[in-house]
Design a protein around this motif. Sequence first.
Motif, PDB file in Angstrom:
ATOM      1  N   CYS A 195     -17.058  -2.465  11.355  1.00 25.93           N
ATOM      2  CA  CYS A 195     -17.674  -3.656  11.954  1.00 25.93           C
ATOM      3  C   CYS A 195     -18.849  -4.165  11.126  1.00 25.93           C
ATOM      4  O   CYS A 195     -19.230  -5.334  11.250  1.00 25.93           O
ATOM      5  N   GLU A 196     -19.427  -3.303  10.288  1.00 26.67           N
ATOM      6  CA  GLU A 196     -20.586  -3.706   9.498  1.00 26.67           C
ATOM      7  C   GLU A 196     -20.261  -4.885   8.576  1.00 26.67           C
ATOM      8  O   GLU A 196     -21.129  -5.694   8.266  1.00 26.67           O
ATOM      9  N   THR A 197     -19.004  -4.987   8.144  1.00 29.07           N
ATOM     10  CA  THR A 197     -18.619  -6.097   7.260  1.00 29.07           C
ATOM     11  C   THR A 197     -18.036  -7.279   8.037  1.00 29.07           C
ATOM     12  O   THR A 197     -17.854  -8.354   7.471  1.00 29.07           O
ATOM     13  N   GLU A 198     -17.758  -7.076   9.314  1.00 33.79           N
ATOM     14  CA  GLU A 198     -17.123  -8.128  10.123  1.00 33.79           C
ATOM     15  C   GLU A 198     -18.123  -8.905  10.971  1.00 33.79           C
ATOM     16  O   GLU A 198     -17.869 -10.050  11.346  1.00 33.79           O
ATOM     17  N   ILE A 199     -19.248  -8.269  11.303  1.00 39.75           N
ATOM     18  CA  ILE A 199     -20.212  -8.883  12.222  1.00 39.75           C
ATOM     19  C   ILE A 199     -21.433  -9.339  11.444  1.00 39.75           C
ATOM     20  O   ILE A 199     -22.014  -8.572  10.676  1.00 39.75           O
ATOM     21  N   HIS A 200     -21.827 -10.598  11.642  1.00 41.11           N
ATOM     22  CA  HIS A 200     -22.943 -11.148  10.871  1.00 41.11           C
ATOM     23  C   HIS A 200     -23.699 -12.177  11.701  1.00 41.11           C
ATOM     24  O   HIS A 200     -23.229 -12.626  12.765  1.00 41.11           O
ATOM     25  N   GLN A 201     -24.865 -12.568  11.224  1.00 39.24           N
ATOM     26  CA  GLN A 201     -25.707 -13.519  11.936  1.00 39.24           C
ATOM     27  C   GLN A 201     -24.983 -14.857  12.118  1.00 39.24           C
ATOM     28  O   GLN A 201     -24.197 -15.275  11.283  1.00 39.24           O
ATOM     29  N   GLY A 202     -25.293 -15.506  13.237  1.00 40.84           N
ATOM     30  CA  GLY A 202     -24.677 -16.790  13.552  1.00 40.84           C
ATOM     31  C   GLY A 202     -23.487 -16.663  14.475  1.00 40.84           C
ATOM     32  O   GLY A 202     -23.003 -17.669  15.015  1.00 40.84           O
ATOM     33  N   MET A 203     -22.985 -15.433  14.678  1.00 44.45           N
ATOM     34  CA  MET A 203     -21.843 -15.235  15.566  1.00 44.45           C
ATOM     35  C   MET A 203     -22.314 -15.233  17.017  1.00 44.45           C
ATOM     36  O   MET A 203     -23.390 -14.743  17.338  1.00 44.45           O
ATOM     37  N   THR A 204     -21.493 -15.812  17.896  1.00 46.97           N
ATOM     38  CA  THR A 204     -21.800 -15.784  19.324  1.00 46.97           C
ATOM     39  C   THR A 204     -21.340 -14.453  19.918  1.00 46.97           C
ATOM     40  O   THR A 204     -20.651 -13.658  19.265  1.00 46.97           O
ATOM     41  N   PHE A 205     -21.686 -14.233  21.184  1.00 43.64           N
ATOM     42  CA  PHE A 205     -21.279 -13.008  21.865  1.00 43.64           C
ATOM     43  C   PHE A 205     -19.758 -12.851  21.835  1.00 43.64           C
ATOM     44  O   PHE A 205     -19.234 -11.782  21.521  1.00 43.64           O
ATOM     45  N   TYR A 206     -19.039 -13.930  22.158  1.00 42.65           N
ATOM     46  CA  TYR A 206     -17.573 -13.862  22.157  1.00 42.65           C
ATOM     47  C   TYR A 206     -17.029 -13.605  20.750  1.00 42.65           C
ATOM     48  O   TYR A 206     -16.021 -12.900  20.589  1.00 42.65           O
ATOM     49  N   ASP A 207     -17.665 -14.181  19.746  1.00 42.49           N
ATOM     50  CA  ASP A 207     -17.230 -13.959  18.361  1.00 42.49           C
ATOM     51  C   ASP A 207     -17.326 -12.480  17.990  1.00 42.49           C
ATOM     52  O   ASP A 207     -16.434 -11.938  17.324  1.00 42.49           O
ATOM     53  N   ILE A 208     -18.420 -11.837  18.415  1.00 42.60           N
ATOM     54  CA  ILE A 208     -18.631 -10.424  18.055  1.00 42.60           C
ATOM     55  C   ILE A 208     -17.614  -9.542  18.768  1.00 42.60           C
ATOM     56  O   ILE A 208     -17.036  -8.621  18.163  1.00 42.60           O
ATOM     57  N   VAL A 209     -17.383  -9.811  20.052  1.00 42.70           N
ATOM     58  CA  VAL A 209     -16.383  -9.031  20.796  1.00 42.70           C
ATOM     59  C   VAL A 209     -15.014  -9.165  20.133  1.00 42.70           C
ATOM     60  O   VAL A 209     -14.282  -8.177  19.971  1.00 42.70           O
ATOM     61  N   ALA A 210     -14.668 -10.393  19.722  1.00 43.09           N
ATOM     62  CA  ALA A 210     -13.378 -10.629  19.066  1.00 43.09           C
ATOM     63  C   ALA A 210     -13.300  -9.921  17.717  1.00 43.09           C
ATOM     64  O   ALA A 210     -12.250  -9.362  17.348  1.00 43.09           O
ATOM     65  N   ALA A 211     -14.413  -9.911  16.959  1.00 38.84           N
ATOM     66  CA  ALA A 211     -14.429  -9.235  15.649  1.00 38.84           C
ATOM     67  C   ALA A 211     -14.225  -7.736  15.814  1.00 38.84           C
ATOM     68  O   ALA A 211     -13.469  -7.112  15.060  1.00 38.84           O
ATOM     69  N   ARG A 212     -14.893  -7.144  16.801  1.00 35.88           N
ATOM     70  CA  ARG A 212     -14.720  -5.701  17.025  1.00 35.88           C
ATOM     71  C   ARG A 212     -13.295  -5.392  17.491  1.00 35.88           C
ATOM     72  O   ARG A 212     -12.726  -4.352  17.113  1.00 35.88           O
ATOM     73  N   ALA A 213     -12.719  -6.287  18.279  1.00 34.16           N
ATOM     74  CA  ALA A 213     -11.332  -6.089  18.707  1.00 34.16           C
ATOM     75  C   ALA A 213     -10.385  -6.090  17.510  1.00 34.16           C
ATOM     76  O   ALA A 213      -9.437  -5.294  17.440  1.00 34.16           O
ATOM     77  N   ARG A 214     -10.636  -6.973  16.532  1.00 34.80           N
ATOM     78  CA  ARG A 214      -9.799  -7.006  15.315  1.00 34.80           C
ATOM     79  C   ARG A 214      -9.931  -5.706  14.528  1.00 34.80           C
ATOM     80  O   ARG A 214      -8.950  -5.213  13.946  1.00 34.80           O
ATOM     81  N   VAL A 215     -11.130  -5.151  14.492  1.00 29.34           N
ATOM     82  CA  VAL A 215     -11.331  -3.863  13.809  1.00 29.34           C
ATOM     83  C   VAL A 215     -10.530  -2.770  14.511  1.00 29.34           C
ATOM     84  O   VAL A 215      -9.869  -1.945  13.860  1.00 29.34           O
ATOM     85  N   MET A 216     -10.551  -2.753  15.851  1.00 37.92           N
ATOM     86  CA  MET A 216      -9.806  -1.733  16.597  1.00 37.92           C
ATOM     87  C   MET A 216      -8.302  -1.887  16.396  1.00 37.92           C
ATOM     88  O   MET A 216      -7.572  -0.888  16.302  1.00 37.92           O
ATOM     89  N   LEU A 217      -7.826  -3.137  16.305  1.00 38.22           N
ATOM     90  CA  LEU A 217      -6.394  -3.351  16.062  1.00 38.22           C
ATOM     91  C   LEU A 217      -6.012  -2.876  14.664  1.00 38.22           C
ATOM     92  O   LEU A 217      -4.965  -2.235  14.474  1.00 38.22           O
ATOM     93  N   ALA A 218      -6.863  -3.167  13.675  1.00 32.16           N
ATOM     94  CA  ALA A 218      -6.598  -2.704  12.311  1.00 32.16           C
ATOM     95  C   ALA A 218      -6.594  -1.179  12.248  1.00 32.16           C
ATOM     96  O   ALA A 218      -5.763  -0.570  11.562  1.00 32.16           O
ATOM     97  N   ASN A 219      -7.518  -0.536  12.984  1.00 31.79           N
ATOM     98  CA  ASN A 219      -7.570   0.934  13.019  1.00 31.79           C
ATOM     99  C   ASN A 219      -6.320   1.522  13.657  1.00 31.79           C
ATOM    100  O   ASN A 219      -5.815   2.563  13.222  1.00 31.79           O
ATOM    101  N   LEU A 220      -5.825   0.858  14.694  1.00 28.48           N
ATOM    102  CA  LEU A 220      -4.608   1.346  15.355  1.00 28.48           C
ATOM    103  C   LEU A 220      -3.420   1.274  14.404  1.00 28.48           C
ATOM    104  O   LEU A 220      -2.626   2.214  14.302  1.00 28.48           O
ATOM    105  N   LYS A 221      -3.296   0.162  13.686  1.00 27.19           N
ATOM    106  CA  LYS A 221      -2.168  -0.018  12.774  1.00 27.19           C
ATOM    107  C   LYS A 221      -2.252   0.911  11.563  1.00 27.19           C
ATOM    108  O   LYS A 221      -1.229   1.433  11.100  1.00 27.19           O
ATOM    109  N   SER A 222      -3.476   1.107  11.051  1.00 31.93           N
ATOM    110  CA  SER A 222      -3.632   1.889   9.824  1.00 31.93           C
ATOM    111  C   SER A 222      -3.708   3.388  10.075  1.00 31.93           C
ATOM    112  O   SER A 222      -3.171   4.186   9.305  1.00 31.93           O
ATOM    113  N   HIS A 223      -4.398   3.783  11.161  1.00 32.25           N
ATOM    114  CA  HIS A 223      -4.669   5.206  11.380  1.00 32.25           C
ATOM    115  C   HIS A 223      -4.158   5.746  12.711  1.00 32.25           C
ATOM    116  O   HIS A 223      -4.215   6.954  12.938  1.00 32.25           O
ATOM    117  N   GLY A 224      -3.696   4.859  13.590  1.00 33.73           N
ATOM    118  CA  GLY A 224      -3.248   5.322  14.901  1.00 33.73           C
ATOM    119  C   GLY A 224      -4.397   5.607  15.851  1.00 33.73           C
ATOM    120  O   GLY A 224      -4.195   6.265  16.883  1.00 33.73           O
TER     121      GLY A 224
END
Length: 524
Positions: A195-224
């Motif tokens: 998430c350190e590379t996905e979350i940055h200044q200027g993002m709204t609350f919903y943007d951050i939640v969505a970014a973390r969700a994308r990280v979790m989906l990538a982790n599921l696909k790559s590592h289970g």
Amino acid sequence: RETHKADEATHCAQSKGVFGLKKKKIRMIRRRTERAEKPTPPPIPVEEVEVNSSKKIPAKTASPPEGLSGYAKYVHMKMMALSAQKRVYLLVGALAFILVIFSVYVATEPDTMFGFEFGHEGAIAVNRVIHLPGWIRRSTNWVGQSMLWLRFMRFYGGEQSYKSWEHAKDYYDKNLEIIRENAKNWPLHPHFESCETEIHQGMTFYDIVAARARVMLANLKSHGWSDFAVEKDKCEMYHFISNNGFPHCAVLGEWSNLGAFAREGEMLRNANCKTEPFCFAKMCHITMGHLNSATRLVPAKKWSKITRWATHLWDQKPIDWDRTWGPTFDALTSTLKPRVMIQEGFKGGRGGDDGFSVDVPVELKVEVVWGRAYLAYVTMGQFGCPEGNPILLRDGSLQNYFMKNNFERETETCHKFLFDEGHMDVVWHMAESFARAGGFDSIRVDIFVKEGSDPRIAVINEISLSSGAGYAWHWEYFSKLWVEGYAVRNEMRRQGKTPPILNTDKSIAKISHGHGYYAVAFTQ
């Protein structure tokens, strides 16, 4: 004689010619008179139509159908004057307009449509075919918490809205250094480091939640890694709560087979759930309240009705169609297997109006960021209190915000007992301890308390990694603190330091610090 005959023939011929010309003139005059007396439509412009790019012939014109009058006739003539290509463009535009209006209507989830029951499930069914209603819902919700909208509200609301915003900013300033220090020492779960590379200044609350969700989906696909399950699977959620010693209402049974639930669940209800606050059956793979994923097992409710409820939801895949992170979480939750559980209720002792007695606790949804419980939001147990969902802050303030009043801060006193009786001290600590146990960067912990009781009887109801609650002016500053924590950790890396991480290689739901974990943390 011959000359006379020739002169006579010439005279006859001339007479006939003159008479013929007169007859022709009479016919022409008669036709003109008839045309003048007969009403005719205004002339339609003649367009030249290209044929084989070389020859041009005039396009055929058509008279308007009989029966048309006024504006309809005018529109018909204008349509006929258009080329075929322009008519197609106009038709497509009209259909698009109708589709948008229909989608806006669907997005409101009307109870009925065309005389049939509609509601949430009907809207979801339409959205599977036409994605526009979901885009409209997500866009509307995103705008409602965006910084642009909040600035407009501050400007439009005048002095009172400005003062309310100023209070939220002052509160942020007081917590900023605390959270920056927490982030430097926070044992973040290693699966969230991306998430350190996905979350940055200027993002709204919903943007951050969505970014973390994308990280979790990538982790599921790559590592289970199934870290999302700690929120999106109630059974896994309660495994984590129990395995780390956090107080909660007892889970009496859990089933992954619908037939076994139908047989054993009724016996369990009859043995354990006959009195208030009764028990609840909850679908584990569906966490959205609007899908009726939980039902109260009151003795008067027939068991056949409970089994029909479970059957209806058993094979359903949850669809979060109205949040920006919805499509990502839908991909995650589609991997969950259906399960159902029965859980004891919490005796809240609060509620009842109009002579109807209910036993409802006060529920506080506590937002934690980098180990700091920042605010709490009351969502249940408001009986006898003014309307609204008051927000409680660490500075002891208690206030309501309403969109209709441009988020003006309105002091609320009905829930003041939460501070006076010491409930908030326990609530803040319990939420922060939960966040530490899982190494969460940010999490919402929902806690039940009971008015007039020992604050230590509080229990965790559930948790959320994708909160849709409304935080008014605090949306902007909570988001900034969330981002600030990652900025601090990135700065540490640039300085050659390694930010701390939680010592585990397991998905969050599988972490077990032991049943005594929270008891030790509480005593400390």
